[in-house]
Each structure stands twice: as C-alpha cells, then as structure tokens.
Design an enzyme around this catalytic site. Sequence first.
Site, mmCIF file in Angstrom:
data_model
loop_
_atom_site.group_PDB
_atom_site.id
_atom_site.type_symbol
_atom_site.label_atom_id
_atom_site.label_comp_id
_atom_site.label_asym_id
_atom_site.label_seq_id
_atom_site.Cartn_x
_atom_site.Cartn_y
_atom_site.Cartn_z
ATOM 1 N N HIS A 161 0.848 -1.201 0.000
ATOM 2 C CA HIS A 161 0.000 0.000 0.000
ATOM 3 C C HIS A 161 0.886 1.254 0.000
ATOM 4 C CE1 HIS A 161 -3.502 -2.479 0.840
ATOM 5 N NE2 HIS A 161 -4.264 -1.409 0.828
ATOM 6 N N HIS A 208 0.346 -3.466 9.196
ATOM 7 C CA HIS A 208 1.788 -3.420 8.957
ATOM 8 C C HIS A 208 2.513 -2.832 10.163
ATOM 9 C CE1 HIS A 208 2.099 -4.721 4.793
ATOM 10 N NE2 HIS A 208 1.035 -4.012 4.516
#
Length: 392
Positions: A161, A208
């Site tokens: 991302h 993350h």
Amino acid sequence: MQELWDYLQDSELVARFQRWCGLFPVEAAGHNCANTREPTGDPRRGRWDHQDPNSNHKYKENGCAAGNCPKPEYEVRNRLLHFLFLFSAGLGHEVFYITCLPSIHWNLDPFLCRRLVNMWALVMYIGQALKDILKLPRPLSPPVVKLERRVDAEYGLPSTHAMAATAISFTVLLSASSRVQFHFEVGLLAAVMVSALVSLSRLYTGMHSVLDVICGVLLSSGLLLFTYPFWENFDHFQLTSPISPIVAVVLLLFLSYKYPELDHYSTTRGDTTTILACCAGSSVGYWVNVQLGQTFEPPGPLPVPLPALTVKGLALGTGRFLVGAVALVGTRQIAKTVSLRVLYAWYGVPKDDKSAKMRKEIEVPYKFTTYTAVGLVNSILVSRFFLLLGLL
C-alpha cells in the site's frame, strides 16, 4: 542495527500508535477460548509454531478453531481520525485503482494513465514478490487491533500500500507537469499527503509494522529515482515498437507464472497477476491506438489547462465514469466466467469446486485472461463508446 530493526518491527509500537489515534481493543463478550498463548518461534524469520487468528497462519488449540473464536472488538474514541484513516486505506485497495486509473484515462489524459499503470505494475510486482521471499509476519493481535481481514494471510514486509501510494502520487506529479498546467508546489504537497496518509493508515488498521511501511516508501522512492530517466525511452518503445505487444503479454505472463512459490495460500499471487494483466492489456491497447492514429490525448499545445468544473463538464465526466464502469465490470464478468469454464473443463474440475481457483494452474491463467481483457477494453473500446454516445 538489529535493535533498531526489532524496535521498528515491534507490534507494541503499532499498538501505541493506534491508542494515540483513539483506537482501543475491547474483549468480545463470551470470549472463552482457553489457553490462548503467544506464538513461539522467531518473528524475524516469519516462522511460528502457532500463530494467533490475526496473523499469517490459523491454528486450533483445545478444540477452538481460530476461525470460529469470537474476535476482539474495538472502541473508537476519535471518529475523525478513524474515518480519515479508513478512507486513506481505501486509496490503496484494488477497487480504488480499478476506478481511479481508468477515470484518469477517460477524464484527463490517457498518457498519465499509461505511466501510472506501468509504475503500478512494477512496484507491486517487486513488493508482493519480496513479501513471499522474505516471509516476515504482520503485527500480532493482540496487542494490535486489526481492522482488515482479506490480506491478513499475506506476509508483511514491505507494505505494498505504501509502495503503490508513493509511486502513483509522485508519478502523477512528475508526469503531469509537462501535460497539465498546475502549481508544482501544490502538487508536491498533495503527493506527500496522499502517500503519508495511506502509509499511516496501514499502521492504524493494524496491517503493517513501522518497518514494513518505511521499507515500502524507501523501496518505491528508489524505484522512482532509478526508472525516471528511462520513462521517455520506454514510452517510445511501448507505443511504436512492432514487438511491444508481444513483449508486454509474454513477459508479464511469464512473471505471473514465475511468482515466488507460496508456503500457504494467500492473495498475493492472484492480486499480482491481476495487476500485471491490467498492465499487459493496457500496453497492447495503447499501442493499438497509436497504430490506428487515435490516442484520445488532449489536442493542442501542452501543457493544457485543467478542465473547468462546470455543470456540463461534471455531467459528461459522470456519464463517462458510469459507461466506463459498466463496460469494465461487464468485461470482467464475461471474461472470468468463460476462462474459468474452459480451465475447469481442461483440468476436469467440478464446477462447484470454488477452492480450485486457488490452484496456480487455474488462478494465474484465469486472472491474466480476465484482466488483460479489462485493460484492452479500457484502452481501446471505452473511449470509442464515448464518441458514439457524444460523451467526448
């Protein structure tokens, strides 16, 4: 250096960021999974003897399946940041790319769309492949609250991302300066804000670690700096070389099949094949448009002014978006249905076997066929539909 690495990969660091932003865990009522314990093993190597339901692998303990245990709930104490980060996270999802990138083609400049798709495919392939080579786990829950589930079986480093947001934001900035009139400082601020918001949203959603995000941004920035001097030369090859369509399809299909082997099923291979196929279809389509002498790029001297926000302009833009979306969704459904039926028949798979789509010999060709068709329709046919309907 090892201490810094461990600190940036620590799940507690992500949890503290979530609490600072107002996201707190709340145990679900009736949560009775006994003897839940911390995973054992080396987190830096991405291998666990057991992992909790929110990490890369599921497990059972004392008869309680990970998928069946009540999941922790969470409390949101800052609604503004919550919705800001959820919206920002959406800027890195497939739905956004499949609607935003074609919209740039339909409403602004096919040149920009082509550049974006090229960089998107490059950074996503490298990022996704690195995940399955390095095999570093995502943050653990608890202590982290996880707001997404679809990609939780994937490994963590790097954050694709963050890579995609950085690459797309700054590709637009660097490419648009010669095509569209705008203040570079405003564009730079917008690029930094978009990439920062998407990156921070990966921490907020618990998907993350800080290390994943930093590595994603740095890797994407490095790829931008390395490839930028060659963009013009690649444009020329992609649009004018007689072997360009063959190279695009053969090379990207080869990379799809040569994606690193998975030690457990995740969406990485399928998502990567989807992106490469969109790039292959778009590349062939833009080459065809040049051969036909109709590229649909802005006429007149460049850079052109930004389109005025008028009622007529908004109506035409909305019309193009709706027609284009219907065309792409219809193409996707038809190509997916036909390719799956052919592959199921070829491999003798029952039609009701949904898990067969996870097999490499079926997943790669069906996704590549489907999204190559989507890329071709978007780049060649949709703009011609607009002409017939008076939307251009």
